[in-house]
Design a protein around this motif. Structure first.
Motif, short mmCIF file in Angstrom:
data_model
loop_
_atom_site.label_atom_id
_atom_site.label_comp_id
_atom_site.label_asym_id
_atom_site.label_seq_id
_atom_site.Cartn_x
_atom_site.Cartn_y
_atom_site.Cartn_z
N LEU A 94 -93.75 -7.12 -13.82
CA LEU A 94 -92.71 -7.99 -13.39
C LEU A 94 -92.34 -9.21 -13.93
CD1 LEU A 94 -93.16 -7.63 -9.49
CD2 LEU A 94 -91.42 -6.65 -10.65
N LEU A 95 -93.35 -9.85 -14.62
CA LEU A 95 -93.38 -10.89 -15.53
C LEU A 95 -92.69 -10.62 -16.83
CD1 LEU A 95 -96.89 -12.78 -14.81
CD2 LEU A 95 -94.44 -13.78 -14.08
N MET A 96 -92.72 -9.12 -17.03
CA MET A 96 -92.00 -8.92 -18.50
C MET A 96 -90.51 -8.63 -18.11
SD MET A 96 -93.98 -9.14 -20.84
CE MET A 96 -92.97 -7.94 -22.13
N ALA A 97 -90.07 -8.76 -16.80
CA ALA A 97 -88.56 -8.19 -16.53
C ALA A 97 -87.37 -9.14 -17.21
CB ALA A 97 -88.50 -8.24 -15.07
N PRO A 98 -87.75 -10.53 -17.52
CA PRO A 98 -86.72 -11.45 -17.79
C PRO A 98 -86.13 -10.83 -19.54
CG PRO A 98 -88.28 -12.72 -17.14
CD PRO A 98 -88.80 -11.44 -16.86
N GLN A 99 -87.07 -10.29 -20.15
CA GLN A 99 -86.99 -9.79 -21.24
C GLN A 99 -85.77 -8.48 -21.25
OE1 GLN A 99 -89.65 -7.18 -24.10
NE2 GLN A 99 -89.83 -9.16 -24.82
N GLY A 100 -86.16 -7.66 -20.33
CA GLY A 100 -85.06 -6.71 -20.17
C GLY A 100 -83.58 -7.15 -19.62
N ILE A 101 -83.90 -8.27 -18.67
CA ILE A 101 -82.50 -8.93 -18.37
C ILE A 101 -81.71 -9.42 -19.49
CG2 ILE A 101 -81.45 -10.85 -16.95
CD1 ILE A 101 -84.17 -10.20 -14.99
N GLY A 102 -82.52 -10.08 -20.24
CA GLY A 102 -81.67 -10.75 -21.64
C GLY A 102 -81.08 -9.84 -22.42
N ALA A 103 -81.63 -8.56 -22.73
CA ALA A 103 -81.28 -7.57 -23.50
C ALA A 103 -80.20 -7.10 -22.89
CB ALA A 103 -82.26 -6.58 -23.66
N MET A 104 -79.97 -6.61 -21.33
CA MET A 104 -78.88 -6.24 -20.83
C MET A 104 -77.78 -7.13 -20.86
SD MET A 104 -80.73 -4.70 -17.24
CE MET A 104 -79.14 -4.15 -16.70
N VAL A 105 -77.88 -8.53 -20.95
CA VAL A 105 -76.91 -9.33 -21.06
C VAL A 105 -76.07 -9.24 -22.40
CG1 VAL A 105 -76.10 -11.78 -21.13
CG2 VAL A 105 -77.70 -11.10 -19.67
N THR A 106 -76.80 -9.18 -23.51
CA THR A 106 -76.23 -9.05 -24.82
C THR A 106 -75.77 -8.00 -25.46
OG1 THR A 106 -78.43 -9.33 -25.94
CG2 THR A 106 -77.25 -11.45 -25.56
N MET A 107 -76.53 -6.73 -24.94
CA MET A 107 -76.49 -5.41 -25.47
C MET A 107 -74.94 -4.73 -25.48
SD MET A 107 -78.67 -2.02 -25.16
CE MET A 107 -80.12 -2.84 -26.00
N PRO A 108 -74.09 -5.07 -24.41
CA PRO A 108 -72.87 -4.51 -24.34
C PRO A 108 -72.03 -5.23 -25.30
CG PRO A 108 -73.78 -4.74 -22.01
CD PRO A 108 -74.56 -5.29 -22.95
N ILE A 109 -72.23 -6.75 -25.44
CA ILE A 109 -71.34 -7.48 -26.22
C ILE A 109 -71.60 -7.07 -27.87
CG2 ILE A 109 -71.09 -9.80 -26.87
CD1 ILE A 109 -72.12 -10.82 -24.47
N ALA A 110 -72.85 -6.79 -27.96
CA ALA A 110 -73.38 -6.48 -29.20
C ALA A 110 -73.06 -5.15 -29.68
CB ALA A 110 -74.85 -6.59 -29.65
#
Length: 522
Positions: free
Chosen positions: A311-327
């Protein structure tokens, strides 16, 4: 002649998204499986009465199977068709998963994991080929963003899912969960993928297979044995690495002679593909190697449970979900050489925090840093792959994606082994507790006692507080030193990234009607 670039709509239509759904399902199965099993290794030890080195082969056997089958995927896709081969890979993976859940000993489990790997190894390169052919070169960036979601969420979702399944059910369910997913994926693939019309025109490169597949397997076997042995001088490490390396080098020289080699290294005459491949390899060594140590820090230094560490690693996945569609959208419009370096700087900025970790570093700071790293990851991996595949023709995509997957597999294994050895050697430098002996008769270090105490509250009560604090501080410093290596390697990724295209790329497919493709192929 109307080019595919002109014919294809700018946005991803329903037909393409339908095909992307098939590929994402397969990617979720294969990627989640790696991280879910890593969580279960301590459970396998207790269930089968085995050592860590023995149960680690449940991971290594899967990796070796991947390395063996990936080189043949490009030829098989041309020979039998992508739909048939993809459904075969799904079936193998699903059958292997069910068999894994029936294992009575470690030997059986490793054997069934190899069967899983034979299917899983084909899923990713085939998926990239299917998606690229479906959307055309002008929309690869958007499709890579879709495929990148399971690739980036796997390392986060795997530990959470694995910890939860083991807690509420049993270890068998980390494999059985693939049965319904695999069944759905098979039916979905039969319905969504277009009928194959393969036109086999190439002979199979048996000599190349006899050099490349065993060579990769032997080399990765040696690399995978490095954390267990702790030194390159061990025969189990250097001998298979040497033999495997010689076979791979022999294949490199040989591969330019046949008309249809198993792995077409002539694709690397394409400058964009070469630069993107080097950038991706360096990035994978740096990030994937150190990235696997983030949950270990939470487990061994902070004493968190497997589920909480996930669960503590979840912020990493959230960050990737934010930028991946834009990228993904930017990769189809803006040259990746103008965006990837900034994404790498974001990763480095987040990474730096972990070079300063201690025994009580703020979780707010660490989770915030993981989120920043996720933002960078979302703008790095998929745009690099997009740049690599964008200038390949439809016929070359299968071979190009196979090449990328092989190099990424090797880089990931090397990075993981390298970081594990560095961390292990750091921990072994810890002071020995006088008179203390482990069950196997070996000496006990302060760091080893501290790690054990974090996972065993009863043991923690038997260790003097000052010794426990000193041991934990040493473990935290060891992690920080290892993260420094990953941080420096991340900065080094900027060097090849500087040579990524900074001008708009014309796809090879869109030029087919006007001029020869700039890549020498079969």
């Amino acid at each position: 002649m109307t080019s595919q670039a002109e014919a294809a709509p700018a946005k991803l239509d329903a037909a393409v998204l339908k095909i992307a759904g098939v590929v994402v399902l397969g990617a979720i199965m294969s990627i989640l499986d790696v991280t879910v099993v890593s969580v279960a290794l301590p459970t396998f030890q207790s269930e089968f009465g085995a050592t860590y080195a023995q149960v680690a082969w449940t991971m290594t056997g899967y990796t070796l199977a991947l390395a063996t089958v990936i080189p043949m995927t490009g030829w098989a896709a041309d020979r039998f068709g992508t739909k048939r081969l993809y459904m075969t890979a799904l079936l193998l993976f699903t059958i292997g998963s069910v068999l894994c859940s029936t294992a009575d000993n470690v030997g059986q489990l490793v054997g069934y994991r190899v069967l899983q790997g034979l299917g899983g190894g084909m899923l990713m390169p085939l998926g990239m080929t299917i998606m690229t052919r479906a959307a055309g070169p002008e929309r690869i960036g958007r499709l890579m963003a879709v495929l990148g979601i399971p690739m980036l969420l796997g390392p986060i979702g795997g530990p959470i899912l694995g910890g939860w399944l083991i807690d509420v059910a049993s270890w068998h369910w980390i494999f059985l969960i693939n049965l319904p997913i695999g069944a759905i994926a098979l039916v979905y693939a039969w319905w969504a993928l277009e009928r194959d019309n393969p036109e086999p025109s190439e002979s199979f490169d048996f000599l190349g297979m006899l050099m490349l597949s065993p060579g990769l397997a032997a080399f990765l076997y040696g690399v995978s044995s490095l954390p267990e042995e702790g030194r390159f001088g061990a025969t189990k490490v250097w001998l298979p690495m040497l033999l495997g390396g010689l076979l791979v080098i022999g294949f490199v020289f040989y591969s330019f002679k046949p008309a249809h080699p198993l792995l077409d290294l002539r694709l690397l005459r394409n400058r964009n593909l070469t630069v993107a491949t080097i950038t991706l390899a360096v990035f994978t060594v740096a990030f994937m190697g150190a990235g696997l140590l983030f949950p270990s820090y939470f487990l061994q230094v902070r004493g968190e449970s497997t589920l909480d560490a996930g669960l503590l690693m979840a912020p990493q996945g959230i960050g990737a979900m934010v930028t991946m569609p834009i990228a993904g959208m930017l990769a189809d419009k803006v040259p990746v050489g103008r965006t990837v370096p900034f994404a790498l700087l974001l990763i480095a900025a987040g990474f730096f925090t972990f070079t300063q970790v201690g025994t009580d570093t703020s979780y707010v700071l660490l989770c915030g840093s993981l989120f920043v790293m996720g933002l960078g990851m979302g703008g790095t991996m998929m745009p690099i792959m997009t740049s690599a595949l964008k200038t390949l023709t439809n016929h070359e995509v299968a071979r190009g994606s196979t090449l990328l997957n092989i190099l990424q597999q090797i880089a990931g294994s090397v990075g993981t082994a390298m970081m594990s050895v560095i961390l292990t050697n750091q921990l072994n430098d810890s002071a020995v507790i006088p008179g203390a002996k482990a069950p196997d008769g070996s000496a006990v270090t302060e760091a080893g006692a501290a790690i054990g105490a974090q996972q065993n509250p009863a043991l923690a009560q038997q260790i003097p507080p000052d010794l426990l604090h000193r041991g934990l501080q040493f473990v935290a410093d060891s992690f920080a030193t290892t993260f420094w290596v990953g941080f420096v390697l991340t900065l080094m990724t900027l060097i090849p990234a500087f040579f990524l295209p900074r001008r708009a790329q014309r796809s090879a497919t869109s030029q087919e009607g006007a001029a020869p493709a700039p890549i020498v192929m079969h």
